[in-house]
Design an enzyme around this catalytic site. Structure first.
Site, mmCIF file in Angstrom:
data_model
loop_
_atom_site.group_PDB
_atom_site.id
_atom_site.type_symbol
_atom_site.label_atom_id
_atom_site.label_comp_id
_atom_site.label_asym_id
_atom_site.label_seq_id
_atom_site.Cartn_x
_atom_site.Cartn_y
_atom_site.Cartn_z
ATOM 1 N NE ARG A 1 26.343 54.576 24.816
ATOM 2 C CZ ARG A 1 26.452 53.267 24.765
ATOM 3 N NH1 ARG A 1 25.683 52.523 25.496
ATOM 4 N NH2 ARG A 1 27.346 52.714 24.004
ATOM 5 C CG HIS B 1 21.774 50.241 24.876
ATOM 6 N ND1 HIS B 1 22.843 51.038 25.169
ATOM 7 C CD2 HIS B 1 22.299 49.017 24.714
ATOM 8 C CE1 HIS B 1 23.937 50.324 25.191
ATOM 9 N NE2 HIS B 1 23.658 49.101 24.926
ATOM 10 N NE ARG C 1 24.029 46.262 29.296
ATOM 11 C CZ ARG C 1 24.822 46.107 28.240
ATOM 12 N NH1 ARG C 1 25.770 45.220 28.268
ATOM 13 N NH2 ARG C 1 24.658 46.850 27.176
ATOM 14 C CB SER D 1 27.219 41.516 27.390
ATOM 15 O OG SER D 1 28.549 41.417 26.916
ATOM 16 C CE LYS E 1 8.366 35.057 21.036
ATOM 17 N NZ LYS E 1 7.864 36.371 21.486
ATOM 18 C CB ALA F 1 16.115 28.751 22.429
ATOM 19 C CG ASP G 1 7.279 36.579 25.006
ATOM 20 O OD1 ASP G 1 7.840 36.083 24.014
ATOM 21 O OD2 ASP G 1 6.317 37.373 24.923
ATOM 22 C CB ALA H 1 20.990 32.965 29.585
#
Lengths: 159, 483
Positions: free
Chosen positions: B159, B226, B270, B275, B54, B31, B94, B34
């Site tokens: 970075r 990250h 990415r 996001s 969970k 949950a 998971d 998305a």
């Protein structure tokens, strides 16, 4: 299509979102029929309810689980530490206050802001349990909290 | 709670655990942003939908709440990494593990993005704004080492460069702390008022988790996971795909979206503001695809009467596990191995060693010891199940990284520093010989694990180059990235 076996011993939530009365105008073009295009904020989640008939050991076990399973790392560590230090010695009233604190707010970040006093705690949560959490956040002993505490402490007395 | 009309007690599995069968049109596992979006879209379209999770869904993942940005830190980078970071580290494991157990491939798990300054151990991220405000990185000799790696930019280097530099300092023995395994971020030379106004929240985070007063002491930091660009491979409609005989093949009835999926809009690295794509667009895409292909109330295909038997047996085995190694110990070993062998600094011998160590740790899973024998709210059991899942993901990540002998995006290798495409795109294509598929790396990794033995199998799948419709949007040919 799917068939789902739900084992009665697993902690899981069945959430059947109600076809809500509040229908927002569709924001997207090309959306299929029935898709409201709502963003996340309007999706209704089951409201928090106190559990008056829950045996205390079960309540402590549930609150431990709920302390360790959060939506963000900071709360995961902070609330796990809180659970380790306090759950076993809190009485029923305090446990219920904690239950509400960690389960009612819909945004995990709010709990962190209140605990670190970045934002004022709403009156409904501003109680002795919140005070205990704020105290823990201050880390007066300046400990290094490298990760979630392991669970061994729960079983040390039985070994 | 109430049993729905379609719930039936099943006696085809085990008599030890009461098993109840429920029928739904659609089941959403997880949950997060998305997942909830998909569940809600499905429900609105009339599908009887169950959402299995969970943890109670909170809106920490939500874009929309509070103007879109949540942070413990007042200063926030544009890319809102907080929405992803935690899932990647603890939750995302998971979904990919379920797919692996079903014998399906996961994609591109070796592409892991690192944030240079996570608090050592805890992992809470310290905004890069710190360095922007004058914070500096120090090694065990008190040296501002970034001056050596980036003489001009110093601590304000990109970075990737900062993460790499930090890692090299540690590898070469100039790390801090008793295990010399991190470096320091120093802020106490900055005026306290500047810290308070320009970097609120840092002081709290540093105190709460590192026990550090930033006006007096430095913060122990380490490059921290990250985001993982990889996951369950899907097409653009959210349908899970596998790859058979050189062709993509849809797995009917299975969809994936969000952090767990790899529709592969991100490729090897990415970009910040993308996001939203994962959370909202693909969650919605799944619901739309399902609504196009299925109707509410269609009869559910039958499954074998003892379906799920293995899962129950696994659960029972772990609940009574009385081996020699604690869950927490195996988990720590796994994390340390990934940190030292599959993090920012990647090179052949270290990756190979990491593969061997991790495979050995996988074998340790057979000797687990748990303490809680209970049946209700058994955190020990759930965290042990999670460990099994995390191990499957870690294996695929490190074996995929070891096999990929090139550098591409977030996967940077010291021993193979350049990208190996079918052409050398830094030069004009004319006159170049195209490399065959087996001899270049512009392709997706597909990884499988045999759960019993822990053996990892790697295959590859071509990148989809063409857009859906050239008139709407022309294809952009590959090009060498330069900063």
């Amino acid at each position: 299509m799917a068939m789902s076996r739900l084992y009665s011993l697993s902690p899981c939530t069945l959430c059947r979102p109600v076809l809500a009365v509040l229908r927002m105008p569709r924001g997207y073009s090309g959306a299929s029929l029935g898709d409201s295009g709502k963003d996340m904020l309007e999706i209704p989640l089951p409201p928090w309810k106190e559990r008056p008939n829950e045996p205390l050991p079960t309540k402590r076990a549930r609150l431990l689980y709920e302390s360790r399973k959060r939506g963000m790392l900071e709360n995961c560590i902070l609330l796990s530490l809180f659970a380790k230090e306090n759950l076993s010695r809190m009485d029923e009233r305090q446990l219920n206050l904690y239950d509400r604190l960690i389960n009612e707010p819909s945004n995990d970040w709010d709990i962190y802001y209140w605990a670190t006093e970045a934002k004022p705690t709403p009156a409904v949560f501003d109680n002795e349990v919140m005070a205990m959490l704020k105290e823990l956040a201050k880390n007066k002993k300046k400990e290094q909290r490298l990760r979630q505490p392991d669970l061994e402490y729960l079983f040390e007395s039985t070994n | 709670g109430k049993k729905s009309a379609s719930a039936k007690v099943s006696d085809s599995i085990s008599t030890q655990y009461p098993v109840v069968d429920h029928e739904f049109d659609a089941v959403v596992v997880g949950a997060g942003g998305a997942g909830l979006r998909a569940a809600f879209g499905l429900s609105e379209a009339g599908f009887n939908t169950a959402c299995v999770t969970k943890l109670f869904p909170t809106r920490s993942h939500t874009v929309a709440a509070q103007g879109g940005i949540n942070a413990a830190l007042g200063n926030m980078e544009d890319d809102n990494w907080r929405w992803h970071f935690y899932d990647t580290v603890k939750g995302t494991g998971d979904g990919t593990a379920m797919v692996t157990r079903a014998g399906l491939p996961c994609q591109d798990l070796e592409f892991v993005q690192f944030h240079p300054t996570g608090i050592y151990g805890a992992g809470c991220l310290i905004t890069e704004g710190c360095r922007g405000e004058g914070g500096i990185l120090i090694n065990s000799q008190g040296e501002r080492f970034m001056e050596r790696y980036a003489p001009v930019a110093k601590d304000l280097a990109s970075r990737d460069v900062v993460s790499r530099s930090m890692t090299i300092e540690i590898r070469e023995g100039r790390g801090c702390g008793p295990e010399k395994d991190h470096v320091y971020l120093q802020l106490h030379h900055l005026p306290p008022q500047q810290l308070a106004t320009r970097l609120p929240g840092i002081s709290e985070t540093a105190m709460i988790f590192a026990g550090v007063d930033v006006t007096k002491e430095p913060i122990p930091v380490l490059p921290t996971v990250h985001y993982n660009m990889g996951g369950i491979p899907t097409n653009y409609k959210g349908q899970v795909i596998t790859h058979v005989n050189g062709e993509d093949k849809v797995v009917p009835g299975l969809y994936a979206c969000g952090e767990a999926a790899s529709a592969s809009v991100h490729g090897a690295n990415r970009l910040g503001a993308n996001s939203l794509l994962d959370l909202v667009v693909f969650g919605r895409a799944c619901a739309l695809t399902i609504a196009e292909t299925c109707k509410p109330g269609e009869p559910v295909p039958s499954i074998k009467p003892n379906a799920g038997e293995e899962s129950v047996a696994n659960l029972d085995k772990l609940r009574f596990a009385d081996g020699t190694i604690r869950t927490s110990e195996v988990r720590l070993n796994m994390q340390k191995t990934m940190q030292s062998h599959a993090a920012v600094f990647r090179t052949g011998s270290i990756l190979q060693e990491g593969c061997e160590i991790l495979s050995q740790i996988y074998r340790d899973l057979a000797h687990l010891k748990t303490f809680d024998r209970g049946i209700v709210w058994n955190t020990d059991l759930v965290e042990t199940l999670e460990l099994q899942n995390l191990m499957l993901c870690a294996l695929q990540t490190i074996y995929g990284a070891e096999a990929r002998k090139e550098s591409r995006g977030a996967h940077a290798r010291e021993d193979y520093k350049v990208r190996i495409d079918e052409f050398d795109y830094s030069k004009p294509l004319q006159g170049q010989q195209k490399r065959p598929f087996e001899e270049h790396w512009r392709k997706h990794t597909l990884s499988y694990v045999d759960v019993k033995s822990g053996k990892v199998t790697l295959k590859y799948r071509p990148v989809i180059d063409r857009t859906l419709n050239e008139e709407d949007c022309s294809t952009v040919p590959p090009a060498i990235r330069s900063y």
